[in-house]
Motif scaffolding. Structure first.
Motif, PDB file in Angstrom:
ATOM      1  N   UNK A 251     -11.592  11.204  -3.298  1.00  0.00           N
ATOM      2  CA  UNK A 251     -10.200  10.810  -3.060  1.00  0.00           C
ATOM      3  C   UNK A 251      -9.959  10.679  -1.549  1.00  0.00           C
ATOM      4  N   UNK A 252      -9.367   9.554  -1.114  1.00  0.00           N
ATOM      5  CA  UNK A 252      -9.086   9.396   0.317  1.00  0.00           C
ATOM      6  C   UNK A 252      -7.860  10.209   0.722  1.00  0.00           C
ATOM      7  N   UNK A 253      -8.104  11.399   1.250  1.00  0.00           N
ATOM      8  CA  UNK A 253      -6.995  12.295   1.640  1.00  0.00           C
ATOM      9  C   UNK A 253      -7.222  12.760   3.073  1.00  0.00           C
TER      10      UNK A 253
ATOM     11  N   UNK B  29       0.849  -1.198   0.000  1.00  0.00           N
ATOM     12  CA  UNK B  29       0.000   0.000   0.000  1.00  0.00           C
ATOM     13  C   UNK B  29       0.876   1.236   0.000  1.00  0.00           C
ATOM     14  N   UNK B  30       0.360   2.350  -0.547  1.00  0.00           N
ATOM     15  CA  UNK B  30       1.203   3.549  -0.692  1.00  0.00           C
ATOM     16  C   UNK B  30       0.539   4.775  -0.070  1.00  0.00           C
ATOM     17  N   UNK B  31       1.348   5.515   0.673  1.00  0.00           N
ATOM     18  CA  UNK B  31       0.892   6.796   1.222  1.00  0.00           C
ATOM     19  C   UNK B  31       1.706   7.891   0.541  1.00  0.00           C
ATOM     20  N   UNK B  32       1.013   8.821  -0.117  1.00  0.00           N
ATOM     21  CA  UNK B  32       1.708   9.942  -0.765  1.00  0.00           C
ATOM     22  C   UNK B  32       1.330  11.200   0.009  1.00  0.00           C
ATOM     23  N   UNK B  33       2.337  11.954   0.436  1.00  0.00           N
ATOM     24  CA  UNK B  33       2.017  13.089   1.308  1.00  0.00           C
ATOM     25  C   UNK B  33       2.755  14.353   0.889  1.00  0.00           C
TER      26      UNK B  33
ATOM     27  N   UNK C  62      -1.776  10.142  11.836  1.00  0.00           N
ATOM     28  CA  UNK C  62      -2.467   9.089  12.572  1.00  0.00           C
ATOM     29  C   UNK C  62      -3.713   8.622  11.810  1.00  0.00           C
ATOM     30  N   UNK C  63      -4.498   9.595  11.333  1.00  0.00           N
ATOM     31  CA  UNK C  63      -5.754   9.237  10.641  1.00  0.00           C
ATOM     32  C   UNK C  63      -5.479   8.429   9.369  1.00  0.00           C
ATOM     33  N   UNK C  64      -4.451   8.795   8.628  1.00  0.00           N
ATOM     34  CA  UNK C  64      -4.173   8.060   7.384  1.00  0.00           C
ATOM     35  C   UNK C  64      -3.635   6.656   7.714  1.00  0.00           C
ATOM     36  N   UNK C  65      -2.826   6.557   8.767  1.00  0.00           N
ATOM     37  CA  UNK C  65      -2.285   5.235   9.133  1.00  0.00           C
ATOM     38  C   UNK C  65      -3.420   4.307   9.568  1.00  0.00           C
TER      39      UNK C  65
ATOM     40  N   UNK D 201      -3.305   6.165  -0.650  1.00  0.00           N
ATOM     41  CA  UNK D 201      -3.934   7.181   0.199  1.00  0.00           C
ATOM     42  C   UNK D 201      -3.050   8.424   0.204  1.00  0.00           C
ATOM     43  N   UNK D 202      -3.675   9.583   0.460  1.00  0.00           N
ATOM     44  CA  UNK D 202      -2.902  10.832   0.446  1.00  0.00           C
ATOM     45  C   UNK D 202      -3.015  11.564   1.782  1.00  0.00           C
TER      46      UNK D 202
END
Ligand code: ACO
Length: 463
Positions: A432-434, A373-377, A439-442, A411-412
């Motif tokens: 879009x899930x941003x 899974x990828x988190x782009x921030x 904490x919220x994204x994790x 997720x962003x």
């Protein structure tokens, strides 16, 4: 086979007992909401003193109505509810919603027991008492007295609290989380959480199920319904603390029970526990729009070192891992980055990153078999280009081919002020899930991982 609650959520005929011309009364609001619904059905106001209400012919009793009745809403004082229920049973009404309060939640157990006996001898399915009713955004029917429409989507919500249920509609609209159905269950005299989970499990308009519970009446049935459900079930359980349990008893007259037992039971059944309503919406947005994660290995991209570390810590604290990059991925990303930095996980794409660096590094992680899974921030630092970040996110989240090929969630996350928020608003409105916090994204990524695990267990059971 048609589910027993189909006529409850898609009634062809509805009667409102306690319908009133008085615009301040709940019986007026309930009737008006049905009449202004974008839904075709026959409506019968019931009031012994009126000939018509809101231009619709009125009947003195439910049994006077000339056709069969699929659904009755009751909004008269508690002491006359039993006589109305007897009349409904005599008329062979299919479903009833008792809006009226004044039963077990205030210690009036005898009156609730009287209703239970009437229900037991009939074939009626009964919601409440002490409920707001429901809103079915999928077919347009508003069978509640609450003001306001839910944004149409595929999250179905069950709330033991009516007021919180209504608040959730407005919050979901604000958060751009689409609702299929939202229903209050109140004292749960008959229709219970497990009945509704079973219904939503087979409902084609529902993709994710969310619950706010204070207590369940039949723990085994509750667990079984979650276990059987092949969709994600998100649960907010309230009344965890001693004082919270005391408040639960005076709110819906129920016992909050041991939190450890609830925690273990929800986990064992395959449900996902959420800490509060906003977390439920965060997770629902991720689950409704992204594929589940096949494993817990997360790749993180950020234009700010600090944000990358916060995201890493939050992931690791929630059962996810942030592994080192493979040699192949390292080499791919190395070509994208400016000379002064070397790739790592979290990948620091540097403060001035534009569209290309975000997009190309995300693609490299998508292609890496060691990343699930990828988190782009992005943090709005001095040189940052928020518009290029949001543009890259929108492109990648919308690109169907990417999802079909890699089946990995993206997720962003963002950190910034008003200028950034306006751009994020556009992304949220496009589904879009941003998220504005590490904490919220994790936690949302964790929900995608848990859903991936649940599907694996389900597939294994079937084979
Ligand atoms: N059949 C049909 N109608 C009848 C009958 C009968 N046998 N008897 C009386 N009525 C009429 C009344 O005449 C009145 O109509 P009118 O305005 O034309 O006179 C209407 O039914 C309503 O009766 P009222 O006595 O005026 O009762 P009222 O509307 O004030 O209160 C209510 C009823 C709303 C059910 C109230 O008792 C109650 O329980 N309120 C709380 C409801 C609630 O909050 N539920 C939980 C929701 S969840 C949450 O927290 C948001």
């Amino acid at each position: 086979m048609t589910h027993r609650l189909e006529s409850f959520f898609k009634p062809k005929t509805i009667a409102v007992v306690g319908a009133s011309k008085n615009t301040t009364k709940i019986g007026h609001a309930a009737l008006k909401n049905i009449l202004i619904s974008d839904y075709e059905c026959k409506v019968y106001p019931i009031n012994p003193h009126e000939k018509e209400i809101l231009g619709v012919k009125c009947y003195k009793k439910v049994s006077d109505v000339p056709s069969d009745i699929d659904l009755v809403l009751i909004s008269v004082p508690a002491n006359i509810v039993p006589q109305i229920m007897r009349n409904c049973a005599q008329k062979k009404v299919k479903n009833v919603i008792i809006i009226s309060s004044g039963f077990s939640e205030i210690g009036n157990y005898e009156l609730e027991e009287e209703l239970a006996k009437i229900i037991e001898k009939s074939n009626m399915r009964v919601l409440g008492p002490n409920v707001m009713g429901y809103k079915n955004a999928s077919n347009g029917l508003d069978a509640s007295f609450a003001y306001g429409n839910a944004r149409k989507g595929n999250l179905s919500l069950i709330s033991q609290s009516g007021a919180l249920g209504i608040g959730m509609i407005y919050l979901a609209n604000n958060e751009f989380v689409g609702i299929s159905k939202i229903i209050g269950v109140g004292n749960k005299i008959d229709i219970d959480d497990d009945d509704l989970i079973d219904y939503f499990a087979q409902d084609p308009d529902t993709k994710v199920i969310g619950l706010y519970i204070e207590a369940v009446k039949d723990g085994k049935a509750f667990m079984n319904s979650i276990k059987k459900c092949h969709k994600p079930v998100l649960v907010v359980k309230a009344g965890i603390s001693k004082a919270g349990a005391r408040a639960t008893a005076s709110h819906t007259g129920s016992m909050a029970g041991s939190d450890k037992i609830y925690e273990a039971a929800i986990k064992q059944a395959g449900g996902i526990r959420c800490r509060d309503i906003i977390e439920l919406f965060d997770m629902a947005r991720a689950l409704a729009g992204q594929p589940p994660a096949q494993g817990n290995r997360i790749g993180i991209i950020s234009n700010g070192g600090g944000l990358g570390i916060l995201l890493t810590d939050a992931c690791e604290a929630n059962g996810l891992t942030v592994p080192k990059l493979s040699k192949k991925t390292y080499n791919k990303i190395d070509k994208i980055l400016p000379d002064l930095v070397r790739p790592n996980n979290p990948v620091d794409v540097v403060g001035d990153a534009g569209f290309y660096r975000y997009e190309a590094s995300t693609r490299a992680l998508l292609e890496d078999p060691n990343i699930d899974g990828i988190i782009v921030s992005s943090v709005h630092g001095g040189y940052a280009r928020p518009q290029e970040f949001t543009g890259a996110i929108l492109k990648m989240v919308r690109e169907r081919k990417l999802h079909e090929e890699y089946k990995k969630p993206i997720l962003a996350a963002w950190v910034g002020g008003k200028e950034f928020e306006d751009l994020v608003w556009d992304l949220k409105s496009a589904g879009v899930p941003i998220y504005p916090s590490s904490w919220r994204i994790a936690r949302s990524m964790m929900a995608l991982y848990l859903e991936g695990q649940r599907i694996k267990r389900e597939t294994k059971r079937k084979n």
